[in-house]
Design a protein around this motif. Structure first.
Motif, PDB file in Angstrom:
ATOM      1  N   ILE A   1      -4.252  -2.597  -3.073  1.00 47.87           N
ATOM      2  CA  ILE A   1      -3.826  -1.621  -4.067  1.00 47.87           C
ATOM      3  C   ILE A   1      -5.239  -1.616  -4.054  1.00 47.87           C
ATOM      4  CG2 ILE A   1      -1.797  -1.840  -3.010  1.00 47.87           C
ATOM      5  CD1 ILE A   1      -1.620  -2.379  -6.611  1.00 47.87           C
ATOM      6  N   LEU A   2      -6.227  -2.092  -4.346  1.00 48.18           N
ATOM      7  CA  LEU A   2      -7.137  -1.825  -5.842  1.00 48.18           C
ATOM      8  C   LEU A   2      -7.614  -0.459  -5.298  1.00 48.18           C
ATOM      9  CD1 LEU A   2      -8.729  -5.337  -6.248  1.00 48.18           C
ATOM     10  CD2 LEU A   2      -6.270  -3.815  -7.550  1.00 48.18           C
ATOM     11  N   PRO A   3      -7.542   0.289  -4.310  1.00 45.42           N
ATOM     12  CA  PRO A   3      -8.757   1.360  -3.830  1.00 45.42           C
ATOM     13  C   PRO A   3      -8.056   2.472  -4.062  1.00 45.42           C
ATOM     14  CG  PRO A   3      -9.477  -0.496  -1.924  1.00 45.42           C
ATOM     15  CD  PRO A   3      -7.952  -0.997  -2.963  1.00 45.42           C
ATOM     16  N   ILE A   4      -6.702   2.143  -4.001  1.00 47.71           N
ATOM     17  CA  ILE A   4      -5.671   3.069  -4.435  1.00 47.71           C
ATOM     18  C   ILE A   4      -5.581   3.643  -5.903  1.00 47.71           C
ATOM     19  CG2 ILE A   4      -3.438   4.472  -4.701  1.00 47.71           C
ATOM     20  CD1 ILE A   4      -2.862   2.201  -1.450  1.00 47.71           C
ATOM     21  N   ILE A   5      -5.546   2.368  -6.579  1.00 50.40           N
ATOM     22  CA  ILE A   5      -5.412   2.455  -8.391  1.00 50.40           C
ATOM     23  C   ILE A   5      -6.374   2.940  -8.637  1.00 50.40           C
ATOM     24  CG2 ILE A   5      -5.470   1.271  -9.871  1.00 50.40           C
ATOM     25  CD1 ILE A   5      -2.578   0.981  -8.757  1.00 50.40           C
ATOM     26  N   ALA A   6      -7.509   2.988  -8.380  1.00 49.91           N
ATOM     27  CA  ALA A   6      -9.077   3.371  -8.959  1.00 49.91           C
ATOM     28  C   ALA A   6      -8.713   4.891  -8.504  1.00 49.91           C
ATOM     29  CB  ALA A   6     -10.297   2.608  -8.040  1.00 49.91           C
TER      30      ALA A   6
ATOM     31  N   VAL B   1       0.983  -1.339  -0.201  1.00 53.78           N
ATOM     32  CA  VAL B   1      -0.315  -0.069  -0.018  1.00 53.78           C
ATOM     33  C   VAL B   1       0.304   1.367   0.078  1.00 53.78           C
ATOM     34  CG1 VAL B   1      -1.653   1.264   1.316  1.00 53.78           C
ATOM     35  CG2 VAL B   1      -2.154  -1.048   1.073  1.00 53.78           C
ATOM     36  N   GLN B   2       2.243   1.206   0.598  1.00 51.94           N
ATOM     37  CA  GLN B   2       3.359   2.479   0.918  1.00 51.94           C
ATOM     38  C   GLN B   2       3.766   2.516  -0.544  1.00 51.94           C
ATOM     39  OE1 GLN B   2       5.277   1.084   4.360  1.00 51.94           O
ATOM     40  NE2 GLN B   2       4.326   2.071   5.484  1.00 51.94           N
ATOM     41  N   ASN B   3       3.934   1.014  -0.902  1.00 52.47           N
ATOM     42  CA  ASN B   3       5.053   0.941  -2.016  1.00 52.47           C
ATOM     43  C   ASN B   3       3.813   2.275  -3.529  1.00 52.47           C
ATOM     44  OD1 ASN B   3       7.052   0.478  -1.649  1.00 52.47           O
ATOM     45  ND2 ASN B   3       6.588  -1.241  -2.534  1.00 52.47           N
TER      46      ASN B   3
END
Length: 379
Positions: free
Chosen positions: A93-98, A66-68
């Motif tokens: 990490i999907l929510p961050i990507i979206a 997540v940090q990366n």
């Protein structure tokens, strides 16, 4: 300067940035190392635009993943990301990507990262065979081998759960009974209790849903406890480390995986062979050894992006949301793209796009992966 001229100038000078997330250290390093190494073999320019790759190691840890992802997006302002190496990290990490609207070309096995398609997963694509494609091949082998009773053991995480969700329906459809279900953690050092429960259920075969070296543990334990039946594994064991760690206890394993694993036995008529040969030659030239198939997932990610970038450049400059959105749209429209792992036909409903051409039935014989074929039964 006109707006059109200014945009053209921006396109000519902007650099495309692609992040790469790998687990080059930690329990799944056998997967992450060839993926990290492969990044250096990806195209350095496409359609006249240079490409910079920024590679970060998460060590197999979800928090670091997540940090990366945040670092790649917020600090490096990448236009796309390739990876990560494990299913839990990909899902994390999907929510961050979206939210950032950055295309992710995932290199993990579980189809949970791309299915069902929704507002989040529409930004994610995948270059590894989906669970159902692998499971169907293995169950078809069970039918030919006259297996009637199957036990299951897999990771207690999304990778294992994905196969456990698929397996009962496939088995029932083929009149095979699922007689026992067990789970274990990637970091467990013993599964003796689970193995004894499986054996007590008297299965003809055991299906293992695990990754890399940790997938050896249940198989070795079953053999140590006297189990003589078939043992099935997924494409997630497609590495020489699995054989090195398992030794004689993994002889006779039946798995389904991409043809690259048995490259020397692949037909010259197979279009995948030419692409795979290019990748193997390039990898051997730099690293002095043949790459594991997990590296091919990264190589295929680069191929998909290479085909998608030119069209995206017509609609936006690198570093902008317009470019990232156009890149996502272009990835979704790719057809008959030949990679090392298969041939990709991506649609809005299918962000993997691989079919039966992306798998072979394989066994382990005399310490080597050998082609078994869709019609053959291992002895």
């Amino acid at each position: 300067m006109s707006l059109a001229a200014g945009l053209a100038s921006t396109h000519a000078t902007a650099q495309i940035k692609i992040g790469a997330m790998v687990s080059a250290t930690g329990p799944t390093s056998a997967i992450g190392i060839p993926q990290r190494n492969t990044v250096s073999l990806l195209p350095s320019s496409v359609a006249g635009q240079t490409i910079e790759y920024i590679t970060l190691d998460d060590g197999g840890d979800t928090t670091r993943a997540v940090q990366n992802a945040k670092q790649l997006i917020q600090q490096h302002k990448v236009d796309a990301i390739i990876g990560p190496s494990t299913t839990p990290n990909a899902l994390a990490i999907l929510p961050i990507i979206a939210e950032a609207k950055v295309p992710l070309v995932s290199t993990v096995g579980s189809q949970a990262v791309v299915e069902p398609q929704d507002a989040t997963k529409r930004w994610v694509f995948k270059t590894t065979q989906n669970d159902d494609l692998i499971a169907e091949a293995l169950v078809s082998h069970m039918v030919r081998a006259k297996v009637k009773r199957v036990g299951y053991i897999g990771f207690n995480d999304p990778f294992g759960e994905g196969f456990l969700k698929l397996l009962p329906g496939l088995l029932t459809k083929n009149k095979i009974e699922l007689v026992a279900t067990e789970k274990y953690a990637r970091t467990d050092q013993s599964v003796t209790g689970q193995a004894l429960k499986l054996i007590a259920a008297k299965p003809d075969a055991v299906f293992i849903a695990a990754v890399g070296g940790p997938a050896v543990l249940p198989q070795a334990t079953l053999r140590d406890q006297g189990f003589k039946g078939f043992i099935y594994q997924t494409h997630a064991i497609a590495t020489q480390d699995f054989i090195k760690i398992g030794g004689t206890k993994v002889e006779g394993t039946v798995l389904a995986a991409g043809g690259m694993l048995v490259f020397d036995e692949m037909s010259d008529a197979n279009p995948i062979k030419n692409v795979t040969a290019r990748y193997i030659r390039a990898y051997e030239k730099v690293y002095g050894s043949r790459p594991a198939t997990f590296g091919a997932n990264t190589y295929d990610s680069g191929i998909l992006l290479q085909y998608a970038i030119p069209d995206a450049l017509k609609k936006g400059a690198p570093g902008t949301e317009a470019f990232r959105t156009a890149l996502r749209d272009s990835l979704e429209a790719q057809k008959e793209i030949v990679g090392c792992q298969g041939i990709f036909n991506i649609t809005p409903a299918n962000h993997n796009g691989m079919d039966k051409r992306a798998r072979d039935l394989i066994t382990i014989k005399d310490g080597k992966f050998r082609l078994l074929g869709e019609s053959k039964v291992a002895l």
